[in-house]
Design an enzyme around this catalytic site. Structure first.
Site, PDB file in Angstrom:
ATOM      1  N   SER A  65      50.806  49.700  31.387  1.00 17.63           N
ATOM      2  CA  SER A  65      50.584  50.000  32.809  1.00 17.63           C
ATOM      3  C   SER A  65      51.128  51.371  33.196  1.00 17.63           C
ATOM      4  O   SER A  65      52.016  51.917  32.535  1.00 17.63           O
ATOM      5  CB  SER A  65      51.247  48.943  33.680  1.00 17.63           C
ATOM      6  OG  SER A  65      50.808  47.656  33.321  1.00 17.63           O
TER       7      SER A  65
HETATM    8  N1  SAH Z   1      53.107  44.439  30.180  1.00 14.99           N
HETATM    9  C1  SAH Z   1      52.274  45.198  29.271  1.00 14.99           C
HETATM   10  C2  SAH Z   1      50.924  45.473  29.871  1.00 14.99           C
HETATM   11  C3  SAH Z   1      49.856  45.070  28.918  1.00 14.99           C
HETATM   12  S1  SAH Z   1      48.242  44.859  29.617  1.00 14.99           S
HETATM   13  C4  SAH Z   1      52.985  46.478  28.835  1.00 14.99           C
HETATM   14  O1  SAH Z   1      54.030  46.814  29.393  1.00 14.99           O
HETATM   15  O2  SAH Z   1      52.495  47.147  27.918  1.00 14.99           O
HETATM   16  C5  SAH Z   1      48.200  43.106  29.853  1.00 14.99           C
HETATM   17  C6  SAH Z   1      48.359  42.243  28.639  1.00 14.99           C
HETATM   18  O3  SAH Z   1      48.122  40.890  29.045  1.00 14.99           O
HETATM   19  C7  SAH Z   1      47.371  42.516  27.511  1.00 14.99           C
HETATM   20  O4  SAH Z   1      48.076  42.809  26.341  1.00 14.99           O
HETATM   21  C8  SAH Z   1      46.596  41.215  27.391  1.00 14.99           C
HETATM   22  O5  SAH Z   1      46.224  40.907  26.061  1.00 14.99           O
HETATM   23  C9  SAH Z   1      47.583  40.198  27.938  1.00 14.99           C
HETATM   24  N2  SAH Z   1      47.002  38.940  28.419  1.00 14.99           N
HETATM   25  C10 SAH Z   1      45.806  38.745  29.022  1.00 14.99           C
HETATM   26  N3  SAH Z   1      45.617  37.449  29.306  1.00 14.99           N
HETATM   27  C11 SAH Z   1      46.739  36.802  28.869  1.00 14.99           C
HETATM   28  C12 SAH Z   1      47.148  35.429  28.866  1.00 14.99           C
HETATM   29  N4  SAH Z   1      46.385  34.462  29.341  1.00 14.99           N
HETATM   30  N5  SAH Z   1      48.361  35.123  28.345  1.00 14.99           N
HETATM   31  C13 SAH Z   1      49.159  36.090  27.819  1.00 14.99           C
HETATM   32  N6  SAH Z   1      48.812  37.396  27.776  1.00 14.99           N
HETATM   33  C14 SAH Z   1      47.623  37.749  28.308  1.00 14.99           C
END
Ligand code: SAH
Length: 253
Positions: free
Chosen positions: A98
């Site tokens: 993000s």
């Molecule tokens: N917090 C992360 C942001 C990653 S983007 C960082 O700091 O880098 C959001 C993430 O949520 C992605 O990696 C995606 O694969 C994950 N995601 C999407 N749906 C999900 C679910 N149902 N359970 C767990 N993770 C999920």
């Protein structure tokens, strides 16, 4: 003579306790000092971004946490140069780390205090989890894409964030074994607030979650569970997050 010996003993005891304190301190996560100046300037820009409107982040704990976490260690090799720009960056599998402004704002909204229990849904690169771990030592994080989950685990260990407990799975159901949580931070956007996550909030707990249709503008919501169990929801900002995936959709390109 006696008093000299006592003074010497006291001095020795003080020196020993200082040495012990240093040894304990050295077990804390060690952050590479590299790029500290770029990081400082990125945090300054990110947390006073016009995008935040009146809600600029002034929370010292959040600012310190973002100064401490080496964002460049959370982005793919080829992206390292851009690691201290205030933008989201791709981390593979169609997912992104993000924008720092969003990480700061969500962390501030979650109002995490040292010692509180936090659950993150969407480990991704592990960056948001590391920022939370700079504030409290009780962080759980779930990632649905197996490869991202494995990579984040390795990276968090390498950087000394052993206190972040991770697992691969669908975060829709939360992590009931460790509930209740004082804060839940969701970093992918579901179309509705998953009821298990509300259930797993402690009384007084806060959840920060983007809610809305995939690939469209979503609302960043603050959900608060009052001490009497009443749940209040408030839309705080328009945002755009990657979609929240479910079960068998996980890992799809
Ligand atoms: N917090 C992360 C942001 C990653 S983007 C960082 O700091 O880098 C959001 C993430 O949520 C992605 O990696 C995606 O694969 C994950 N995601 C999407 N749906 C999900 C679910 N149902 N359970 C767990 N993770 C999920």
């Amino acid at each position: 003579m006696r008093s000299i010996r006592t003074a010497a003993a006291t001095l020795l005891a003080t020196l020993l306790s200082l040495a012990t304190a240093r040894a304990v301190a050295s077990q804390q996560p060690q952050h590479p000092p590299e790029r500290a100046e770029e990081r400082r300037s990125m945090v300054e820009r990110a947390l006073t971004s016009p995008r935040l409107g009146d809600a600029r982040v002034t929370d010292e704990a959040v600012i310190d946490a973002m100064h401490a976490v080496p964002r460049h260690a959370f982005v793919p090799e080829g992206m390292r140069d851009a690691a201290y720009e205030n933008t989201p960056l791709p981390i593979g599998h169609g997912q992104t780390i993000s924008q720092p402004t969003i990480v700061g704002r969500m962390t501030a909204m979650a109002e995490v205090e040292p010692g509180e229990k936090v659950l993150e849904i969407g480990t991704g690169s592990g960056y948001q989890a590391a920022v939370l771990a700079e504030i409290t030592d009780s962080v759980w994080s779930i990632e649905i894409i197996p490869e991202l989950a494995a990579r984040a685990r390795t990276r968090l260990n390498r950087l000394g964030y052993d206190e972040v407990v991770t697992k691969q799975g669908d975060g829709y159901f939360g992590w009931p074994e460790h509930a209740p949580y004082d804060a839940v931070v969701v970093t992918a956007a579901p179309t509705h607030i998953p009821p298990p996550l509300v259930e797993q909030l402690a009384p007084g707990g806060r959840m920060v979650i983007p809610v809305g249709p995939p690939f469209r503008t979503q609302q960043l919501m603050l959900v608060r569970k009052e001490e009497d169990g009443t749940v209040r929801k408030r839309a705080v900002a328009a945002v755009r997050f990657v979609p929240f995936q479910r079960g068998e959709e996980a890992g799809a390109p």
